[in-house]
Scaffold this active site. Structure first.
Site, PDB file in Angstrom:
ATOM      1  N   GLY A 137      -9.777 -11.528   2.923  1.00  0.00           N
ATOM      2  CA  GLY A 137      -8.919 -12.583   3.445  1.00  0.00           C
ATOM      3  C   GLY A 137      -8.906 -12.600   4.953  1.00  0.00           C
ATOM      4  O   GLY A 137      -7.916 -12.963   5.576  1.00  0.00           O
ATOM      5  N   LEU A 192     -11.100 -14.062   8.484  1.00  0.00           N
ATOM      6  CA  LEU A 192     -11.562 -15.407   8.804  1.00  0.00           C
ATOM      7  C   LEU A 192     -12.643 -15.867   7.842  1.00  0.00           C
ATOM      8  O   LEU A 192     -12.612 -16.995   7.346  1.00  0.00           O
ATOM      9  CB  LEU A 192     -12.135 -15.427  10.215  1.00  0.00           C
ATOM     10  CG  LEU A 192     -11.180 -15.824  11.327  1.00  0.00           C
ATOM     11  CD1 LEU A 192     -11.917 -15.778  12.640  1.00  0.00           C
ATOM     12  CD2 LEU A 192     -10.645 -17.222  11.067  1.00  0.00           C
ATOM     13  N   ARG A 223     -22.336  -6.010  26.520  1.00  0.00           N
ATOM     14  CA  ARG A 223     -21.611  -4.808  26.133  1.00  0.00           C
ATOM     15  C   ARG A 223     -22.462  -3.557  26.053  1.00  0.00           C
ATOM     16  O   ARG A 223     -22.042  -2.493  26.497  1.00  0.00           O
ATOM     17  CB  ARG A 223     -21.012  -5.014  24.756  1.00  0.00           C
ATOM     18  CG  ARG A 223     -19.998  -6.067  24.769  1.00  0.00           C
ATOM     19  CD  ARG A 223     -19.464  -6.280  23.400  1.00  0.00           C
ATOM     20  NE  ARG A 223     -18.364  -7.225  23.555  1.00  0.00           N
ATOM     21  CZ  ARG A 223     -17.638  -7.680  22.575  1.00  0.00           C
ATOM     22  NH1 ARG A 223     -17.883  -7.290  21.360  1.00  0.00           N
ATOM     23  NH2 ARG A 223     -16.674  -8.520  22.805  1.00  0.00           N
ATOM     24  N   HIS A 283     -17.418  -0.573  17.687  1.00  0.00           N
ATOM     25  CA  HIS A 283     -16.661  -1.814  17.702  1.00  0.00           C
ATOM     26  C   HIS A 283     -17.120  -2.804  16.640  1.00  0.00           C
ATOM     27  O   HIS A 283     -16.327  -3.293  15.855  1.00  0.00           O
ATOM     28  CB  HIS A 283     -16.803  -2.420  19.095  1.00  0.00           C
ATOM     29  CG  HIS A 283     -16.044  -3.683  19.272  1.00  0.00           C
ATOM     30  ND1 HIS A 283     -14.708  -3.774  18.984  1.00  0.00           N
ATOM     31  CD2 HIS A 283     -16.420  -4.902  19.729  1.00  0.00           C
ATOM     32  CE1 HIS A 283     -14.299  -5.002  19.247  1.00  0.00           C
ATOM     33  NE2 HIS A 283     -15.311  -5.709  19.685  1.00  0.00           N
ATOM     34  N   GLU A 318     -18.120 -10.485   8.912  1.00  0.00           N
ATOM     35  CA  GLU A 318     -18.657  -9.273   9.513  1.00  0.00           C
ATOM     36  C   GLU A 318     -19.445  -8.434   8.508  1.00  0.00           C
ATOM     37  O   GLU A 318     -20.234  -7.579   8.900  1.00  0.00           O
ATOM     38  CB  GLU A 318     -17.500  -8.456  10.096  1.00  0.00           C
ATOM     39  CG  GLU A 318     -17.928  -7.446  11.123  1.00  0.00           C
ATOM     40  CD  GLU A 318     -16.746  -6.763  11.816  1.00  0.00           C
ATOM     41  OE1 GLU A 318     -15.720  -7.443  12.046  1.00  0.00           O
ATOM     42  OE2 GLU A 318     -16.864  -5.578  12.121  1.00  0.00           O
ATOM     43  N   ARG A 338     -24.351  -8.141  19.458  1.00  0.00           N
ATOM     44  CA  ARG A 338     -23.534  -9.341  19.347  1.00  0.00           C
ATOM     45  C   ARG A 338     -23.034  -9.755  20.724  1.00  0.00           C
ATOM     46  O   ARG A 338     -22.607  -8.939  21.514  1.00  0.00           O
ATOM     47  CB  ARG A 338     -22.350  -9.056  18.448  1.00  0.00           C
ATOM     48  CG  ARG A 338     -21.307 -10.114  18.461  1.00  0.00           C
ATOM     49  CD  ARG A 338     -20.095  -9.671  17.663  1.00  0.00           C
ATOM     50  NE  ARG A 338     -19.311  -8.705  18.391  1.00  0.00           N
ATOM     51  CZ  ARG A 338     -18.050  -8.912  18.764  1.00  0.00           C
ATOM     52  NH1 ARG A 338     -17.460 -10.038  18.457  1.00  0.00           N
ATOM     53  NH2 ARG A 338     -17.380  -7.998  19.412  1.00  0.00           N
ATOM     54  N   LEU A 397     -16.077 -14.174  15.947  1.00  0.00           N
ATOM     55  CA  LEU A 397     -15.073 -15.044  15.319  1.00  0.00           C
ATOM     56  C   LEU A 397     -15.767 -16.321  14.881  1.00  0.00           C
ATOM     57  O   LEU A 397     -15.487 -16.879  13.818  1.00  0.00           O
ATOM     58  CB  LEU A 397     -13.945 -15.366  16.304  1.00  0.00           C
ATOM     59  CG  LEU A 397     -13.006 -14.216  16.644  1.00  0.00           C
ATOM     60  CD1 LEU A 397     -12.012 -14.643  17.713  1.00  0.00           C
ATOM     61  CD2 LEU A 397     -12.271 -13.737  15.407  1.00  0.00           C
TER      62      LEU A 397
HETATM   63  C1  LIG Z   1     -10.476  -4.944  18.534  1.00  0.00           C
HETATM   64  C2  LIG Z   1     -11.419  -6.058  18.200  1.00  0.00           C
HETATM   65  C3  LIG Z   1     -11.474  -7.191  18.993  1.00  0.00           C
HETATM   66  C4  LIG Z   1     -12.341  -8.236  18.686  1.00  0.00           C
HETATM   67  N1  LIG Z   1     -12.370  -9.311  19.514  1.00  0.00           N
HETATM   68  C5  LIG Z   1     -13.211 -10.328  19.237  1.00  0.00           C
HETATM   69  C6  LIG Z   1     -13.274 -11.465  20.083  1.00  0.00           C
HETATM   70  O1  LIG Z   1     -12.572 -11.549  21.090  1.00  0.00           O
HETATM   71  N2  LIG Z   1     -14.108 -12.467  19.768  1.00  0.00           N
HETATM   72  C7  LIG Z   1     -14.880 -12.415  18.646  1.00  0.00           C
HETATM   73  O2  LIG Z   1     -15.601 -13.360  18.411  1.00  0.00           O
HETATM   74  N3  LIG Z   1     -14.834 -11.359  17.823  1.00  0.00           N
HETATM   75  C8  LIG Z   1     -14.028 -10.309  18.090  1.00  0.00           C
HETATM   76  N4  LIG Z   1     -13.992  -9.225  17.244  1.00  0.00           N
HETATM   77  C9  LIG Z   1     -14.738  -9.241  15.995  1.00  0.00           C
HETATM   78  C10 LIG Z   1     -14.064 -10.112  14.940  1.00  0.00           C
HETATM   79  O3  LIG Z   1     -12.670  -9.931  15.013  1.00  0.00           O
HETATM   80  C11 LIG Z   1     -14.477  -9.759  13.538  1.00  0.00           C
HETATM   81  O4  LIG Z   1     -15.830  -9.659  13.466  1.00  0.00           O
HETATM   82  C12 LIG Z   1     -14.063 -10.788  12.521  1.00  0.00           C
HETATM   83  O5  LIG Z   1     -12.703 -11.074  12.640  1.00  0.00           O
HETATM   84  C13 LIG Z   1     -14.368 -10.338  11.126  1.00  0.00           C
HETATM   85  O6  LIG Z   1     -13.801 -11.197  10.176  1.00  0.00           O
HETATM   86  P1  LIG Z   1     -14.083 -11.013   8.639  1.00  0.00           P
HETATM   87  O7  LIG Z   1     -13.459 -12.148   7.956  1.00  0.00           O
HETATM   88  O8  LIG Z   1     -15.485 -10.797   8.412  1.00  0.00           O
HETATM   89  O9  LIG Z   1     -13.383  -9.654   8.219  1.00  0.00           O
HETATM   90  P2  LIG Z   1     -11.918  -9.069   8.301  1.00  0.00           P
HETATM   91  O10 LIG Z   1     -11.028  -9.880   9.125  1.00  0.00           O
HETATM   92  O11 LIG Z   1     -12.086  -7.652   8.647  1.00  0.00           O
HETATM   93  O12 LIG Z   1     -11.360  -9.176   6.835  1.00  0.00           O
HETATM   94  C14 LIG Z   1     -11.772  -8.319   5.826  1.00  0.00           C
HETATM   95  C15 LIG Z   1     -11.028  -8.660   4.571  1.00  0.00           C
HETATM   96  O13 LIG Z   1     -11.639  -8.035   3.488  1.00  0.00           O
HETATM   97  C16 LIG Z   1     -10.690  -7.477   2.648  1.00  0.00           C
HETATM   98  N5  LIG Z   1     -11.281  -6.363   1.927  1.00  0.00           N
HETATM   99  C17 LIG Z   1     -12.033  -5.366   2.426  1.00  0.00           C
HETATM  100  N6  LIG Z   1     -12.394  -4.539   1.455  1.00  0.00           N
HETATM  101  C18 LIG Z   1     -11.888  -5.029   0.315  1.00  0.00           C
HETATM  102  C19 LIG Z   1     -11.910  -4.609  -1.040  1.00  0.00           C
HETATM  103  N7  LIG Z   1     -12.564  -3.520  -1.424  1.00  0.00           N
HETATM  104  N8  LIG Z   1     -11.264  -5.338  -1.948  1.00  0.00           N
HETATM  105  C20 LIG Z   1     -10.586  -6.457  -1.584  1.00  0.00           C
HETATM  106  N9  LIG Z   1     -10.545  -6.888  -0.325  1.00  0.00           N
HETATM  107  C21 LIG Z   1     -11.181  -6.186   0.606  1.00  0.00           C
HETATM  108  C22 LIG Z   1      -9.561  -7.117   3.541  1.00  0.00           C
HETATM  109  O14 LIG Z   1      -8.362  -7.090   2.809  1.00  0.00           O
HETATM  110  C23 LIG Z   1      -9.596  -8.230   4.558  1.00  0.00           C
HETATM  111  O15 LIG Z   1      -8.792  -9.282   4.119  1.00  0.00           O
HETATM  112  C24 LIG Z   1     -13.158  -8.149  17.552  1.00  0.00           C
HETATM  113  C25 LIG Z   1     -13.113  -7.015  16.767  1.00  0.00           C
HETATM  114  C26 LIG Z   1     -12.300  -5.954  17.107  1.00  0.00           C
HETATM  115  C27 LIG Z   1     -12.361  -4.682  16.343  1.00  0.00           C
END
Ligand SMILES: Cc1cc2nc3c(=O)[nH]c(=O)nc-3n(C[C@H](O)[C@H](O)[C@H](O)COP(=O)(O)OP(=O)(O)OC[C@H]3O[C@@H](n4cnc5c(N)ncnc54)[C@H](O)[C@@H]3O)c2cc1C
Ligand code: HEM
Ligand code: HEM
Ligand code: SF4
Ligand code: F3S
Ligand code: FES
Lengths: 250, 628, 214
Positions: free
Chosen positions: B12, B14, B299, B366, B404, B414, B420
């Protein structure tokens, strides 16, 4: 300088079982917060009496006070535990589950009622669909932006709800956090279209009028969300809405 | 109406929320799984911003430039058609976010403001104060809640994905998941599954900026069930993280973007407080190493520069692993307004004020560029064909991946504020592909046989039972700490083959030791140690992929850096000089050998790596990156 | 809860709460202000108080209507609904020792206090006067007789102060409820205004009480 970090933790094995207290003592280390201490504790969950016990259950994720998951009652006050620095806390440190929410286990609580609240007040913008319509939202002045931004940072941690004397299992009150989201959504250029509906929703049972202006909410909110300003503004909006309802200009 | 075909989205953040939205928008029923309330996903941590070319700053920014920056930033390792489509879709995504009510920061005219971010020369990063990720996630979270209230999305929060249901043909027919409270394991049949489970920074814990739930276990489980895992050796180390024992907190790139300077005292024994050290006795690391980019250099370069200054030159503050990130020379009001959230984080977690005293920082794990291998279908224009079933399909039919946890957009490194974007974009694409896959399925697809469901549930239940009953001597949390230390020191910013081999051997030991983990926790209710121990096993599997892929790749590319295989730019030489041309030739030869995606497949004795060509159709590599 | 809510958007609670709030100011608050001003004339002595103040009022047209609809019924409603509201309170003063939280608690406690005070006060004045014309004829003397007892005097002083606090604090929360004050600053400033008002009313009330003493 202290040599120990002394914790008193209120534990509960399940939603229906009675709560009990346990004490723990860990060697002092600098730059610790409550979560980092709990993390150390689960590597060696031994009470002050020397008994091995089950690791404490709690909730945390971001460790930056932005996800809202780690809120608990620390020395009696609800706050996020990842930003509660040990050096700033009086010892022994009392850890209890976030008040007002049903305990799942130990410091883990069920906050689904906050979600229900958000759904109830339609805390969203009604859009046609998540596709590009080749047009953004109308302009928003920087001044208006900065007011709205304040409310958009609410992380649903539940501290404000826990501290509100009107909120809890004894009442229907939806609590301050969802109310603040109504304030936010009503200010959006498109969100305005559903303003009347949202206002009617908070004018119903358990809505705005259950607030008794104790204002604890705004004091404990870790994100400094101006909850009481929102409540005042909603007071104004509902006053006008009631007049409109009365005189037939819904 | 016949029952809408069922899709499952796991995650859940992005990525997952976008996928769910898109599938639900198309009229299919979605089940959304997450370890916790979706709005607590790691995506909230992103502070800096999200890239999209709006060209509102009079800089003649262009989508083409965004594409080129992304490709070059990733040192050409990413397939280019998806990048092209992503950059082209970015402005539309931003507009959609804005319609959802995301509070993007504004210019005085009331339109979206944009700022500069690391590695690029144009202002193309949209931001919402200093909590962009949070705002973006809430935007889609609200839309998901809207659809949920209409019964089109069904959320399963506090449920952990455990495994895929694969039928006789190896096609994904659903999942098994565990209720994190009752520990009940259930099978959820579905015709399409989208993984959006985020990254795996926790294999470097605590030296990582990621959330404590970013274990990568979910992706690892798919990998262990046969999904390919690509480019695992590429892990971005963020140069500026404040040191902590639970995790290291990111000081966003925006701090450098807005004028922050990185320096150390020229004399490491200089004990004076930082503000009383005169300019002449300060070593402005990035400005001296990279005169044309200065503090906004990419980076990986920044991380290695800091690593070099501290580890090789011994110039860290007081000889330790710390350097200054200085904002004190900037206007206080300006900094407070633009970087408020970062300042708050630092004040809150370190207890000092970055407006009056420089912050102390060090690189931390990171962002993993690698992830589940996903496909795409190129179209005639050089982009990704919209609506193709192949886009974001993993190597298992019926299983998609986005966000991610896929490997698609960032190549070897990256670009700041691109993830994002990639998470949102890929979520949307994966949602569309999954929908089309669902719609294309023969109406008569039979439910997966009952046997598959019960067998898998039984298999998973047995794992739980074994863990609950085990009474070994190992504490899983301590094993996790050992894993993090091992990965940080041996598979970190700078790598060497002998160390990587040792790391692989130690990982095997860890895996064996985990076999005798003791839960010390017998209650079968909300047992966090149980689910963590399971995840730890999967993290070790993933760590092996990282270490193995790193060992096999004998070159320096993006975030993967082996000093033994570095091809140095000849000092003081520029294009045209024979030495430089010689360097260029070696660089080309290296590309011929290594400009390939590494693809790992699970084997009982450790990952098997093979290589796959990269689609360079948009902007083939002609020149090496030169930041001088 | 949520779905029930969607089905019926019942605004009765909202309306009752607003009515309760409104009645607190008008007429009850207005009555209290008038009443205290009226009683402050005690300092002019029995003659003035009994003929100029009490008698003038008692000669008013439709007095019973006014007493019933402007004072008794609003007060009864406000008190009854106030008790219901008080029942919802779960104040934790030691956990949250903030001024506003204390006022929130005191608003409710004072309401209950006022209720007790009023039962005795109205019982021994207006109601007693119904069957003891002597009381009606010399209210000044009657009050003087009662207030000479330090216990009764203390009880009155307390009832008075609770009422004045309740009105002043009630005004400041009313301003939020109706949306007059929204920002924290406005709420703070208006709080000062209400405090000043409370002090003035309190002074008038005490002055009136003292005026009965022989
Ligand atoms: C500190 C920090 C700052 C950042 N700043 C930036 C920025 O400024 N600009 C940018 O572009 N990017 C940035 N990033 C990167 C970016 O935030 C992430 O790459 C992105 O938000 C990942 O989104 P996602 O939906 O893939 O995963 P996530 O937001 O990590 O969501 C993962 C989801 O998977 C679920 N999940 C995981 N395992 C399971 C399981 N076994 N069963 C059920 N559910 C599960 C979790 O509950 C969660 O809802 C940053 C990252 C970090 C660490
Ligand atoms: C300062 C001290 C007070 C004095 C000396 C005082 C005196 C009196 C007197 C003499 C009467 C009888 C009037 C009559 O019968 O015509 C009366 C009635 C009444 N008083 Fe007070 N009072 C005081 C404070 C209060 C307070 C604090 C309240 C609270 C709200 C209050 C509420 C009333 C009410 C409701 C009545 C009945 C009015 C009516 O029905 O006409 N009084 N008071
Ligand atoms: C002297 C008589 C009284 C006066 C002048 C008075 C006046 C007021 C006023 C102005 C308010 C503010 C309303 C708001 O915040 O919207 C108020 C609130 C309140 N009153 Fe009274 N009141 C009186 C008697 C009582 C009595 C007898 C009770 C019942 C026990 C009572 C209980 C309450 C309660 C509980 C509130 C709080 C409502 C809330 O904030 O939600 N009051 N009163
Ligand atoms: S308003 Fe503040 S305290 Fe309440 S849920 Fe939101 S962030 Fe937490
Ligand atoms: S604490 Fe509760 S009573 Fe109102 S002002 Fe805040 S919601
Ligand atoms: S862990 Fe996210 S707020 Fe504390």
């Amino acid at each position: 300088m202290q040599d120990w970090i002394h914790l008193r933790i209120r534990r509960q094995d399940g939603p229906e079982t009675p709560a009990y207290w346990q004490e723990f003592r860990l060697p002092y280390a600098p730059d610790q917060n409550v979560v980092s201490v709990l993390m150390r504790l689960r590597e060696h969950p031994v009470t002050i009496e020397g008994t091995w016990v089950e690791p404490v259950a709690w909730d945390s994720n971001c460790m930056e006070e932005v996800c809202g998951s780690c809120a608990m009652s620390i020395n009696g006050v609800p706050r996020p535990s990842c930003s509660a620095l040990i050096d700033d806390l009086a010892q022994p440190i009392l850890l209890e589950p976030l008040p007002k929410f049903p305990v799942v286990r130990d410091l883990l609580v069920d906050r689904s009622r906050m979600d229900t609240g958000l759904s109830r007040v339609k805390a969203w913008i009604e859009i046609d669909g998540a596709w590009d319509i080749h047009e953004g939202a109308p302009r928003i002045s920087p001044a208006e932006w900065s007011e709205n931004y304040l409310y958009s940072r609410c992380m649903s941690c539940g501290c404000c709800m826990a501290a509100c004397p009107q909120y809890g299992s004894h009442s229907d009150f939806i609590g301050p956090a969802p109310l603040a989201q109504v304030r936010l959504m009503n200010a959006h250029p498109t969100g305005r279209y559903d303003k009347t509906d949202r206002l009617h929703r908070i004018m119903a049972t358990g809505g705005l009028s259950d607030c008794g202006n104790a204002q604890n909410c705004v004091r404990v909110c870790p994100k400094a969300i101006p909850l009481t300003t929102a409540i005042g503004e909603l007071g104004r909006q509902t006053t006008l809405q009631a007049l409109k309802d009365l005189f037939g200009r819904g | 109406m016949t029952a809408a075909p069922k899709a499952i989205v796991i995650g859940g953040g992005l990525g997952g929320l976008w996928a769910a939205l898109r599938i639900a928008d198309a009229g299919c029923q979605v089940r959304l799984f997450s370890l916790f309330e979706v709005k607590r996903s790691h995506s909230v941590c992103a502070q800096g911003g999200i890239n999209a070319v709006l060209d509102t700053k009079g800089e003649r920014d262009s989508i083409r430039q965004h594409i080129v920056d992304t490709i070059k930033g990733g040192e050409y390792l990413a397939n280019q058609p998806p990048i092209k489509s992503m950059c082209e879709s970015a402005p539309g995504l931003i507009r959609t976010f804005e319609r959802m009510g995301v509070t993007f920061s504004r210019t005085p005219e009331g339109i979206l403001d944009q700022r500069l971010f690391g590695g690029v020369k144009n202002r193309r990063t949209c931001f919402a104060g200093a909590s962009t990720g949070q705002q973006l996630l809430y935007g889609v979270d609200q839309q998901v809640r809207r659809l949920e209230s209409q019964g089109r999305i069904e959320k399963h929060e506090w449920w952990e994905f455990l495994s895929l249901l694969l039928d006789e043909d190896g096609i994904c027919r659903g999942i098994t998941a565990m209720d994190l409270r009752s520990l009940e394991i259930r099978a959820f049949p579905a015709e399409a599954v989208v993984m959006a489970t985020g990254g795996f920074g926790q294999i470097y814990a605590p030296k990582t900026t990621t959330s404590t739930n970013c274990t990568g276990a979910a992706a690892s489980r798919c990998y262990q069930q046969g999904a390919r895992f690509a480019n695992a050796e590429f892990f971005q180390f963020h140069p500026t993280a404040m040191i902590g024992t639970d995790k290291t907190r990111l000081m966003s790139e925006a701090a450098r973007g807005e004028g922050g300077r990185i320096w150390v005292p020229r004399n490491p024994d200089d004990a004076r407080p930082p503000h009383s050290i005169p300019e002449s006795e300060r070593f402005y690391i990035l400005e001296e190493f990279f005169p044309s980019y200065g503090n906004t250099v990419a980076r990986d370069e920044a991380s290695r520069a800091i690593w070099r200054v501290t580890r090789q030159m011994g110039l860290g503050i007081g000889g330790s692993d710390r350097v200054y990130l200085d904002l004190t020379h900037l206007d206080r009001g300006f900094v407070s307004k633009r970087l408020g959230a970062i300042l708050d984080i630092y004040r809150k977690f370190a207890g000092t004020d970055p407006l009056s005293q420089p912050m102390e920082i060090f690189p931390a794990a990171h962002y993993p560029m690698g992830g589940l291998w996903v496909d795409f279908e190129p179209d005639a224009s050089g982009g990704m064909r919209p609506g193709s079933l192949r886009n974001h399909a993993t190597s298992i039919l019926g299983l998609y991946a986005c966000g991610e946890c896929d490997y698609a957009y960032h190549g070897a490194n990256r670009l700041g504020a691109n993830s994002l974007l990639s998470a949102s974009f890929s979520g949307r694409v994966a949602g569309e592909s999954a929908t089309n896959y669902l719609k294309g399925l023969a109406r008569a697809t039979a439910e997966p046989s009952e046997r598959i469901l019960t067998e898998e549930v039984e298999r998973q239940t047995a794992i739980n039972r074994r863990l609950m009953e085990s009474d070994g001597s190992e504490n899983p949390y301590r094993l996790h700490r050992e894993l993090g230390e091992l990965m940080t020191s041996k598979v970190g910013v700078v790598r060497a083959n002998p160390e990587l081999e040792m790391a692989l051997a130690e990982l095997q030991t860890l895996r064996a030791r985990l076999g005798s983990a003791s839960l010390g926790n017998s209650r079968a209710w909300a047992n966090q140690t149980l689910s963590f121990t399971r995840q730890l096993g999967d993290m070790i599997e993933l760590a092996m992929v990282v270490a193995r892929s790193a060992l096999e790749r004998d070159e320096c590319r993006g975030a993967h850096y082996k000093s033994d295989f570095q091809i140095r730019i000849p000092e003081g030489k520029f294009p045209g000089d024979p030495e430089y041309e010689d360097y260029r030739a070696r660089w080309k030869a290296n590309n011929d050998r290594w400009l390939k995606t590494s693809v790992a497949e699970w084997r009982p004795d450790g990952p098997a790596i093979r290589y796959e060509a990269v689609d360079l159709g948009v902007y083939p590599p002609t020149d090496p990156r030169d930041y001088r | 809860m949520g779905s029930a809510m969607n089905a019926t958007l019942d605004p009765s609670q909202f309306l009752l709460r607003r009515l309760h709030s409104l009645l607190g100011l008008l007429p009850i608050g207005a009555f209290l202000t008038f009443h205290l001003w009226e009683n402050s004339q005690s300092r002019f002595g029995a003659e003035h108080y009994n003929t100029r103040v009490v008698a003038t009022l008692q000669e008013m047209n439709y007095l019973v209507f006014v007493e019933l609809f402007v004072i008794a019924l609003p007060l009864l409603f406000h008190a009854a609904y106030g008790l219901a509201i008080t029942g919802q309170m779960r104040a934790e003063l030691s956990r949250y020792p903030y001024a506003r939280n204390r006022f929130y608690w005191l608003q409710r406690i004072s309401g209950v206090g006022i209720l007790v005070f009023l039962l005795l006060h109205v019982g021994t004045t207006r109601l007693q006067g119904l069957w003891q014309p002597a009381v009606r004829d010399d209210l000044y003397g009657h009050m003087q007789g009662m207030l000479s007892d330090p216990l009764v005097f203390g009880f009155y002083a307390l009832g008075l102060l609770l009422s004045v606090f309740h009105l002043a604090n009630g005004l400041s929360t009313m301003a939020i409820v109706w949306g007059l004050t929204t920002s924290a600053r406005a709420q703070r400033l208006f709080g000062y205004v209400c405090t000043a008002l409370g002090l003035v009313l309190g002074a008038i009330g005490i002055h009136g009480l003292l005026g009965f003493l022989p």
